[in-house]
Write a protein that holds these residues in place. Structure first.
Motif, short mmCIF file in Angstrom:
data_model
loop_
_atom_site.label_atom_id
_atom_site.label_comp_id
_atom_site.label_asym_id
_atom_site.label_seq_id
_atom_site.Cartn_x
_atom_site.Cartn_y
_atom_site.Cartn_z
N LYS A 1 -7.53 -0.83 -7.28
CA LYS A 1 -7.51 -0.33 -5.90
C LYS A 1 -8.22 -1.26 -4.93
N LEU A 2 -8.99 -2.21 -5.47
CA LEU A 2 -9.68 -3.15 -4.60
C LEU A 2 -8.71 -4.01 -3.80
N HIS A 3 -7.49 -4.15 -4.27
CA HIS A 3 -6.49 -4.92 -3.54
C HIS A 3 -6.06 -4.20 -2.27
N ASP A 4 -6.27 -2.88 -2.22
CA ASP A 4 -5.86 -2.09 -1.06
C ASP A 4 -7.02 -1.66 -0.18
N TYR A 5 -8.18 -1.40 -0.79
CA TYR A 5 -9.30 -0.85 -0.04
C TYR A 5 -10.60 -1.57 -0.39
N PRO A 6 -11.47 -1.75 0.62
CA PRO A 6 -12.77 -2.35 0.34
C PRO A 6 -13.65 -1.40 -0.47
N ALA A 7 -14.74 -1.92 -1.00
CA ALA A 7 -15.61 -1.12 -1.85
C ALA A 7 -17.05 -1.58 -1.75
N ILE A 8 -17.95 -0.65 -1.96
CA ILE A 8 -19.36 -0.94 -2.17
C ILE A 8 -19.60 -0.83 -3.67
N VAL A 9 -20.05 -1.92 -4.29
CA VAL A 9 -20.24 -1.94 -5.74
C VAL A 9 -21.70 -2.25 -6.05
N ARG B 1 0.83 -1.21 0.00
CA ARG B 1 0.00 0.00 0.00
C ARG B 1 0.86 1.26 0.00
N LEU B 2 1.94 1.23 0.79
CA LEU B 2 2.83 2.39 0.83
C LEU B 2 3.46 2.65 -0.54
N SER B 3 3.91 1.60 -1.20
CA SER B 3 4.56 1.77 -2.51
C SER B 3 3.57 2.29 -3.54
N ARG B 4 2.32 1.87 -3.44
CA ARG B 4 1.30 2.39 -4.37
C ARG B 4 0.93 3.82 -4.02
N ARG B 5 0.83 4.09 -2.74
CA ARG B 5 0.45 5.44 -2.30
C ARG B 5 1.43 6.49 -2.81
N TYR B 6 2.72 6.17 -2.75
CA TYR B 6 3.73 7.14 -3.16
C TYR B 6 4.29 6.86 -4.55
N ARG B 7 3.60 5.98 -5.29
CA ARG B 7 3.91 5.71 -6.71
C ARG B 7 5.39 5.36 -6.88
N ILE B 8 5.86 4.38 -6.11
CA ILE B 8 7.26 4.00 -6.14
C ILE B 8 7.56 3.19 -7.39
N LYS B 9 8.62 3.56 -8.07
CA LYS B 9 9.05 2.86 -9.28
C LYS B 9 10.00 1.73 -8.89
N SER B 10 9.70 0.54 -9.36
CA SER B 10 10.48 -0.64 -8.98
C SER B 10 11.96 -0.46 -9.30
N GLY B 11 12.80 -0.75 -8.31
CA GLY B 11 14.24 -0.70 -8.51
C GLY B 11 14.87 0.65 -8.30
N VAL B 12 14.08 1.69 -7.97
CA VAL B 12 14.62 3.04 -7.79
C VAL B 12 14.51 3.44 -6.32
N PRO B 13 15.63 3.46 -5.57
CA PRO B 13 15.57 3.91 -4.17
C PRO B 13 14.95 5.29 -4.08
#
Length: 468
Positions: free
Chosen positions: A334-342, A124-136
């Motif tokens: 985003k369903l992998h991170d947060y629940p939803a009403i659909v 969730r943190l990596s998605r929240r801050y849009r972290i690019k794989s392999g880039v510190p």
């Protein structure tokens, strides 16, 4: 404890590892309560490193350690700088010894880290801050959890002793204050009555876009003509709308060839420092990226490219965040991170209007209750929430994305169908068959879903089996 002081646990979980307490015998770190670590800290650095790209991460870690020790030389009651390291893996399909590598990455460091077991939290943190794989990457947060910078690693490399720490970015109007913007090749055709020189301050008081792109990038070259077409369409309705192109080209020749067909303004090639500062200001992780700012310079969306793809006629421009959204691939992810009403309905316009009419009151009430601010920057979206149980409110139309989600969960192919989906906890709930879907019944279902008072079904069970 007020809700602003609770952001530490919402972001990092209840406990952090103290990296300089590793036991030689057990290999375990001491765990410390997260608020105890961060409640008296001025600036928190979230350091995303990659265990299986050790050389690149190790070099940056050394520089960060020097800065950390320099800033914390004085033994003050309020600590100037604390670091929480988030160890990730790039291309983890070719790297197997995750846990040992995680421990080896942290041993002896003077700061704290998210525990190895918190896989979902780190995702969730990596998605929240849009972290690019392999880039510190180093993200800096202020005392209330607000984002100062999402790309402070670049500033650390430029200023290793931290003389300008915490490198608060200049606002965009200051960055572009002395820059004479170049006109794209077809700008004058689109703007027949214009002055010879254009500065950012000359732009109308309206929505503005920043387009980060490059001629060498195939997806960029494919997207630019589409953007130009929609740009013209938007300007017919909103004549004050303007785009500023920020190049990542590798040569002046490539740059000039690219801007020749552009109908908007351009940061000149020779303004390399300005282009780099703009990319840092908005934390650009990849190209093409199109972001939109409101008339006050606040971010409306960082992902206008996807908005444009989903709304090619720009009917919902400027694509401000909404309480209720159509279930598309973007929101399904985003369903992998947060629940939803659909609410699943037919694709007819009347059914869409019906879905919005019954979902919107419940969504508005929920977001107001939990202090969720749609106008904040994407990475700060939840920083002022009273808790982190964020709900999406989605309308599932007759689409491939809806079909995939139904198959994943095992839902009957009936409409209308109201479902609460909680993939992080591998469960879901369906509004009882026979209950009319109204504003009141939806609000009641949402309330019971939040409290756990609905009949939950495990994701590996099928609805039909549960009800038979």
């Amino acid at each position: 404890m007020d809700h602003k002081s609770q952001w530490h646990e919402r972001l990092f979980g209840q406990q952090l590892l103290k990296c300089d307490t590793n036991s030689p015998k057990s290999g375990d770190f001491l765990c410390v309560a997260t608020p105890e670590v961060l409640q008296n800290v001025q600036i928190t650095g979230v350091y995303f490193s990659f265990a299986n790209i050790s050389q690149q991460s190790d070099e940056f870690t050394k520089k960060l350690k020097v800065l950390y020790e320099r800033l914390n030389q004085e033994n003050c009651e309020v600590k100037k700088f604390e670091v929480v390291q988030v160890v990730l893996w790039a291309n983890n399909d070719v790297f197997s010894d995750f846990e040992n590598s995680h421990r080896d990455s942290l041993v002896g460091l003077p700061w704290f880290a998210v525990p190895f077991s918190e896989i979902d939290l780190k995702t969730r943190l990596s998605r929240r801050y849009r972290i690019k794989s392999g880039v510190p990457t180093l993200v800096l947060l202020d005392r209330d959890g607000g984002t100062i910078s999402v790309s402070a690693q670049d500033r650390l490399l430029e200023d290793p002793l931290g003389s300008s720490f915490p490198w608060r970015p200049r606002p965009v109007d200051q960055v572009l204050k002395d820059v004479v913007l170049q006109k794209g090749g077809t700008f004058s055709k689109e703007h027949p009555c214009t002055k010879p020189e254009f500065r950012y301050s000359d732009l109308p008081d309206a929505v503005r876009g920043f387009y980060f792109s490059a001629n060498w990038c195939p997806p960029c070259r494919a997207f630019t003509p589409q953007l130009a077409e929609v740009y013209r369409l938007i300007r017919k309705k909103e004549p004050g709308f303007e785009i500023v192109f920020v190049s990542s080209d590798r040569s002046a020749e490539s740059f000039e060839a690219y801007v020749e067909g552009m109908p908007w303004l351009v940061v000149p090639w020779q303004q390399a420092g300005v282009r780099a500062e703009l990319a840092q200001l908005y934390g650009i992780r990849g190209i093409p990226t199109l972001l939109l700012l409101d008339r006050n310079g606040h971010i409306i969306t960082m992902d206008a490219r996807t908005e444009l793809a989903e709304d090619p006629m720009a009917q919902n421009f400027p694509w401000k965040p909404r309480a209720v959204n159509i279930l598309t691939e973007r929101f399904a992810n985003k369903l992998h991170d947060y629940p939803a009403i659909v609410l699943f309905v037919d694709g007819e316009e009347t059914e869409l209007q019906f879905a919005e009419s019954v979902l919107s009151p419940a969504a508005d009430s929920y977001y107001k209750k939990h202090n969720i601010n749609f106008n904040s920057a994407p990475e700060d979206f939840f920083s002022n929430c009273e808790d982190d149980h964020y709900l999406q409110f989605l309308i599932g139309l007759d689409s491939e994305t809806s079909d995939i989600l139904r198959d994943l969960i095992g839902l009957d192919d009936v409409v209308p169908l109201l479902v609460g989906i909680d993939i992080p906890n591998r469960r879901f709930a369906v509004m009882e068959y026979g209950v009319e879907i109204t504003v009141d019944s939806v609000s009641d279902f949402v309330e019971r879903f939040q409290k756990g008072e609905v009949k939950f079904i495990e994701l590996n069970e099928r609805v039909g089996e549960e009800q038979s």
